[in-house]
Design a protein around this motif. Structure first.
Motif, PDB file in Angstrom:
ATOM      1  N   UNK A 303       0.888  -1.162   0.000  1.00 52.42           N
ATOM      2  CA  UNK A 303       0.000   0.000   0.000  1.00 52.42           C
ATOM      3  C   UNK A 303       0.923   1.207   0.000  1.00 52.42           C
ATOM      4  N   UNK A 304       0.768   2.075  -0.993  1.00 49.22           N
ATOM      5  CA  UNK A 304       1.728   3.177  -1.159  1.00 49.22           C
ATOM      6  C   UNK A 304       1.477   4.346  -0.214  1.00 49.22           C
ATOM      7  N   UNK A 305       0.442   4.261   0.612  1.00 51.23           N
ATOM      8  CA  UNK A 305       0.114   5.385   1.498  1.00 51.23           C
ATOM      9  C   UNK A 305       1.245   5.674   2.475  1.00 51.23           C
ATOM     10  N   UNK A 306       1.408   6.948   2.792  1.00 50.25           N
ATOM     11  CA  UNK A 306       2.361   7.346   3.818  1.00 50.25           C
ATOM     12  C   UNK A 306       1.849   6.831   5.163  1.00 50.25           C
ATOM     13  N   UNK A 307       2.776   6.398   6.020  1.00 52.97           N
ATOM     14  CA  UNK A 307       2.328   5.885   7.330  1.00 52.97           C
ATOM     15  C   UNK A 307       1.644   6.962   8.171  1.00 52.97           C
ATOM     16  N   UNK A 308       1.863   8.222   7.833  1.00 52.95           N
ATOM     17  CA  UNK A 308       1.241   9.299   8.612  1.00 52.95           C
ATOM     18  C   UNK A 308      -0.239   9.470   8.280  1.00 52.95           C
ATOM     19  N   UNK A 309      -0.772   8.588   7.460  1.00 51.10           N
ATOM     20  CA  UNK A 309      -2.155   8.640   7.064  1.00 51.10           C
ATOM     21  C   UNK A 309      -2.833   7.417   7.670  1.00 51.10           C
ATOM     22  N   UNK A 310      -4.133   7.440   7.846  1.00 46.39           N
ATOM     23  CA  UNK A 310      -4.801   6.279   8.438  1.00 46.39           C
ATOM     24  C   UNK A 310      -4.588   5.027   7.574  1.00 46.39           C
ATOM     25  N   UNK A 311      -4.548   5.223   6.260  1.00 49.23           N
ATOM     26  CA  UNK A 311      -4.343   4.088   5.367  1.00 49.23           C
ATOM     27  C   UNK A 311      -2.987   3.448   5.635  1.00 49.23           C
ATOM     28  N   UNK A 312      -2.003   4.286   5.970  1.00 47.90           N
ATOM     29  CA  UNK A 312      -0.683   3.773   6.308  1.00 47.90           C
ATOM     30  C   UNK A 312      -0.719   2.982   7.615  1.00 47.90           C
ATOM     31  N   UNK A 313      -1.448   3.478   8.609  1.00 49.08           N
ATOM     32  CA  UNK A 313      -1.535   2.749   9.881  1.00 49.08           C
ATOM     33  C   UNK A 313      -2.163   1.368   9.656  1.00 49.08           C
ATOM     34  N   UNK A 314      -3.303   1.363   8.961  1.00 48.32           N
ATOM     35  CA  UNK A 314      -4.085   0.123   8.898  1.00 48.32           C
ATOM     36  C   UNK A 314      -3.643  -0.802   7.766  1.00 48.32           C
ATOM     37  N   UNK A 315      -3.303  -0.239   6.594  1.00 47.28           N
ATOM     38  CA  UNK A 315      -3.001  -1.095   5.443  1.00 47.28           C
ATOM     39  C   UNK A 315      -1.512  -1.224   5.135  1.00 47.28           C
ATOM     40  N   UNK A 316      -0.653  -0.444   5.830  1.00 48.29           N
ATOM     41  CA  UNK A 316       0.793  -0.686   5.676  1.00 48.29           C
ATOM     42  C   UNK A 316       1.295  -1.450   6.892  1.00 48.29           C
ATOM     43  N   UNK A 317       0.876  -1.033   8.081  1.00 45.54           N
ATOM     44  CA  UNK A 317       1.482  -1.612   9.287  1.00 45.54           C
ATOM     45  C   UNK A 317       0.583  -2.664   9.951  1.00 45.54           C
ATOM     46  N   UNK A 318      -0.494  -2.227  10.600  1.00 51.66           N
ATOM     47  CA  UNK A 318      -1.180  -3.137  11.520  1.00 51.66           C
ATOM     48  C   UNK A 318      -1.991  -4.246  10.851  1.00 51.66           C
ATOM     49  N   UNK A 319      -2.717  -3.920   9.775  1.00 52.19           N
ATOM     50  CA  UNK A 319      -3.544  -4.955   9.140  1.00 52.19           C
ATOM     51  C   UNK A 319      -2.707  -6.088   8.555  1.00 52.19           C
ATOM     52  N   UNK A 320      -1.736  -5.771   7.677  1.00 52.31           N
ATOM     53  CA  UNK A 320      -0.921  -6.852   7.109  1.00 52.31           C
ATOM     54  C   UNK A 320      -0.166  -7.637   8.183  1.00 52.31           C
ATOM     55  N   UNK A 321       0.460  -6.958   9.143  1.00 54.70           N
ATOM     56  CA  UNK A 321       1.263  -7.687  10.138  1.00 54.70           C
ATOM     57  C   UNK A 321       0.374  -8.523  11.056  1.00 54.70           C
ATOM     58  N   UNK A 416     -10.172   8.658   8.367  1.00 54.13           N
ATOM     59  CA  UNK A 416      -9.372   8.550   9.596  1.00 54.13           C
ATOM     60  C   UNK A 416     -10.278   8.065  10.736  1.00 54.13           C
ATOM     61  N   UNK A 417     -11.487   8.561  10.737  1.00 56.33           N
ATOM     62  CA  UNK A 417     -12.433   8.236  11.807  1.00 56.33           C
ATOM     63  C   UNK A 417     -12.905   6.787  11.761  1.00 56.33           C
ATOM     64  N   UNK A 418     -12.920   6.183  10.560  1.00 56.39           N
ATOM     65  CA  UNK A 418     -13.454   4.818  10.458  1.00 56.39           C
ATOM     66  C   UNK A 418     -12.352   3.775  10.614  1.00 56.39           C
ATOM     67  N   UNK A 419     -11.093   4.190  10.514  1.00 56.09           N
ATOM     68  CA  UNK A 419      -9.904   3.355  10.726  1.00 56.09           C
ATOM     69  C   UNK A 419      -9.687   2.255   9.688  1.00 56.09           C
ATOM     70  N   UNK A 420     -10.696   1.914   8.930  1.00 61.26           N
ATOM     71  CA  UNK A 420     -10.554   0.895   7.897  1.00 61.26           C
ATOM     72  C   UNK A 420     -11.694   1.065   6.914  1.00 61.26           C
ATOM     73  N   UNK A 421     -11.665   0.306   5.804  1.00 62.10           N
ATOM     74  CA  UNK A 421     -12.702   0.471   4.786  1.00 62.10           C
ATOM     75  C   UNK A 421     -14.095   0.093   5.277  1.00 62.10           C
ATOM     76  N   UNK A 422     -15.047   0.938   4.960  1.00 60.10           N
ATOM     77  CA  UNK A 422     -16.451   0.728   5.330  1.00 60.10           C
ATOM     78  C   UNK A 422     -17.233   0.271   4.107  1.00 60.10           C
TER      79      UNK A 422
END
Ligand code: 6R9
Length: 648
Positions: A303-321, A416-422
């Motif tokens: 996921x190319x999103x910067x980690x400073x974005x919610x997409x980076x938190x959920x789809x770069x770091x926490x979701x995959x790991x 950001x508020x939903x933390x993941x895809x709705x």
């Protein structure tokens, strides 16, 4: 509200696998009939120190309270690392591709675990404790992931700050979050450039002055530049971490303990820190990645999103790991040292799930079809897009040229508020529709209301996108301002969460996002409040008042246009000066396309600026200005039109 082009929207892709469709239907039926059991079952995706006995205990009524799995206990880093050690400790957890094409690193789950423990011990050695806020201001490096997980290990609350924020913007966020430590680097590498990070933090800390709570600054050497260090406050990351033990007992957290804060923009000038808590967030991250965008074992998720974005938190770091997948992190730019860099990375690391934003897709389309065709891209299995509406033509290009008509394109709507895809199509279980985010994922119940917040029963309709039920990853509050939280999201339509977005629904119940309905502009996927821009401009002594609006932009999705009334008509500020003021106060990403100096702004009789009208005038849509009867003085309109047209 801009409506994407819809000519192709009726076109759909037949890719339904009956078994998958049945499985997803069963999930939808279960969550409808017995949500508590469904969500407790999803909690089994994680390893808990104490498994929760309750699922959802939220209410959108009265003061609003969002609570999930509240008697559960767990640690996030254990779920992303320790529990994988036995079965796949030697599998790659993280692939890092540096800005320089010749530089990359791969860390197994075991290696990442050891690094996270060392950083966690380093933080402890500086006195950082459970519940303390730690600001992370780093580019896309191995260290950013290690630091996030290290905070999770000791129960500290991370606050990842976007690299593009101005020193003032960072200072304001450091004060608001009460951060005790900042982790930054000397300078970030962006293509041929280096961007000073430490200097920005030093300036931000000067800005916070005595009200700031930061005691320690940890500096990662990313670019081999010499950053000035303040004795007693600043520490070199490598020196601090090297001597630490690679064993660190995880702090066992309550499910509802705050996990992280992430700043985003809203309708007022003050940025808000969205609060996410531990158990619900991680169940949701694990669930949404797995259900919408799974990565097969041994393949790579990017996921190319910067980690400073919610997409980076959920789809770069926490979701995959949390799912035990390999995640890829890229430090550089898509077009450096030459166009085609992303395609090269996909081939090099056998990326199977690739996720980016429409603004990037539009830029890549400009390079032409021949460039991606020079690469194999055969490892790709699925593609995703999020962050802003994707037009049907960009969707089709992504599908045909990048996915070679073999990979579903999943358009996911989230915040950001939903933390993941709705809203997201589930590949294989339903038809795809270019330009449409389609339906709620299993467990999510979207609804449309009219402008008064009343539910629209008709299938085919356009309205305000709301959600009727809570979900585990829902934000719990705005840090330090629960009243603003309740008023922003829960007063518009009683008993519902209002997203701030508009949507259209077709006869099959699919949803297409039409854009923000509030004063938020989406520039290349960055949310910026018009009030943030206006407040920044108004700090300049030459400015009497200002109004910012978003206009359509071919590449960025939306661009910013600012109308400024000068204090003194004899000494007008220059457009370049006002643009600089915005970049300095907000950040470079908020640079306006155009600043118009005007003698008056259109206002209602009660003195409210009519931004809707300014948006039309700035977009040169003057034949559809709508009803002007609410204006205090209609004579300002022709003057504004003439001024804008002269400069177009
Ligand atoms: C994930 C993220 C949220 C806003 C959201 C909406 C827009 C996000 C979208 C989309 C159309 C999609 N948005 N995904 N619009 N289609 N698939 O972007 O979070 O930065 O908080 O922005 O982005 O307007 O309200 P965030």
């Amino acid at each position: 509200m801009s409506t994407p082009q819809t000519d192709l929207a009726i076109w759909d892709i037949e890719s339904v696998d009956p078994a998958k469709a049945l499985q997803i239907r069963a999930m939808r039926e279960q969550v409808q009939a017995d949500p508590e059991t469904f969500w407790l079952e999803q909690a089994k995706r994680l390893e808990w120190e104490r498994f929760p006995s309750v699922g959802n205990r939220s209410t959108f009524e009265d003061e609003v309270s969002i609570r999930w799995y509240e008697d559960g206990k767990l640690n996030v880093s254990v779920n992303c690392l320790d529990r994988h050690l036995k079965e796949r400790g030697d599998q790659t957890a993280l692939i890092w591709q540096g800005n320089d094409p010749g530089v990359s690193r791969q860390l197994t789950f075991r290696e990442l675990h050891a690094e996270v423990c060392r950083v966690a011990n380093a933080l402890k050695s500086l006195g950082v404790k459970r519940g303390d806020r730690v600001a992370i201001h780093l580019p896309m490096t191995v260290e950013v992931v290690a630091c996030m997980l290290a905070c999770a290990r000791i129960g500290a609350v991370h606050v990842v700050l976007f690299g593009g924020f101005s020193p003032e913007g960072i200072g304001e966020r450091l004060i608001d979050s009460g951060a005790v430590a900042v982790i930054t680097c000397d300078a970030a590498k962006r293509g041929a450039k280096t961007i000073p990070h430490k200097a920005v933090i030093d300036a931000a800390l000067r800005h916070t002055g005595s009200i700031g709570s930061v005691k320690n600054v940890i500096v990662v050497n990313v670019s081999d530049t010499s950053a000035p260090m303040t004795a007693g406050r600043d520490h070199d990351y490598a020196e601090l971490v090297a001597g630490q033990s690679d064993v660190c007992e995880p702090e066992i957290m309550n499910a509802e303990d705050v996990f992280f804060l992430l700043y985003t923009s809203g309708s007022t000038g003050k940025p808000k820190a969205i609060v996410h808590t531990t158990g619900g967030y991680l169940v949701w991250a694990a669930y949404t990645v797995d259900v919408t965008f799974p990565a097969e074992r041994g393949t790579t998720h990017w996921c190319t999103a910067d980690v400073a974005w919610i997409t980076g938190h959920t789809f770069v770091v926490y979701g995959p790991l949390a799912n035990g997948s390999t995640t890829l992190l890229f430090e550089g730019l898509m077009g450096w040292p030459q166009a085609g860099r992303w395609w090269d990375i996909i081939d090099r690391f056998n990326v199977s799930s690739f996720f980016t934003a429409p603004t990037a897709i539009r830029a890549l389309m400009r390079d032409g079809d021949d460039l991606p065709r020079q690469y194999s891209l055969a490892s790709l299995r699925r593609l995703a897009s999020a962050g802003e509406p994707i037009s049907p033509d960009a969707w089709l290009w992504y599908y045909e040229v990048i996915g070679q008509k073999k990979c579903p394109v999943i358009d996911m709507w989230w915040q950001t508020e939903t933390a993941g895809p709705m809203l997201s199509a589930i590949a294989g279980a339903q038809k795809l529709k270019p330009g449409w985010a389609t339906t709620g994922i299993p467990g999510i119940f979207p609804s449309l209301t009219n402008e008064k917040g009343e539910i629209i029963e008709n299938r085919e309709a356009e309205g305000c996108l709301c959600f009727d039920e809570s979900w585990p990853g829902q934000t719990r509050s705005i840090w330090g301002d629960h009243k603003r939280f309740r008023e922003t999201y829960f007063t518009f339509s009683k008993g519902r969460y209002f997203s701030g977005d508009g949507a259209r629904r077709d006869a099959d119940g699919n949803l297409m996002i039409t854009g923000r309905m509030d004063d938020v502009i989406n520039v290349s996927g960055h949310r910026i409040g018009t009030a943030e821009i206006e407040d920044a401009v108004a700090t300049d002594h030459s400015v009497a008042e200002a109004a910012a609006v978003g206009i359509n932009h071919d590449l960025k999705g939306q661009g910013i246009v600012v109308f400024v009334v000068a204090r003194n008509t004899k000494t007008l500020p220059s457009e370049a000066h006002l643009s600089k003021v915005i970049c300095e106060r907000v950040g470079r990403y908020a640079a306006p396309e155009k600043v118009y100096l005007v003698s008056e702004l259109p206002k209602t009789r009660s003195g409210k600026i009519v931004r809707r009208l300014l948006r039309k005038i700035a977009s040169n849509e003057t034949d559809s200005l709508g009803d002007l009867s609410s204006l205090a003085d209609t004579s300002v309109v022709p003057a504004l039109i003439a001024l804008v047209q002269k400069q177009l």
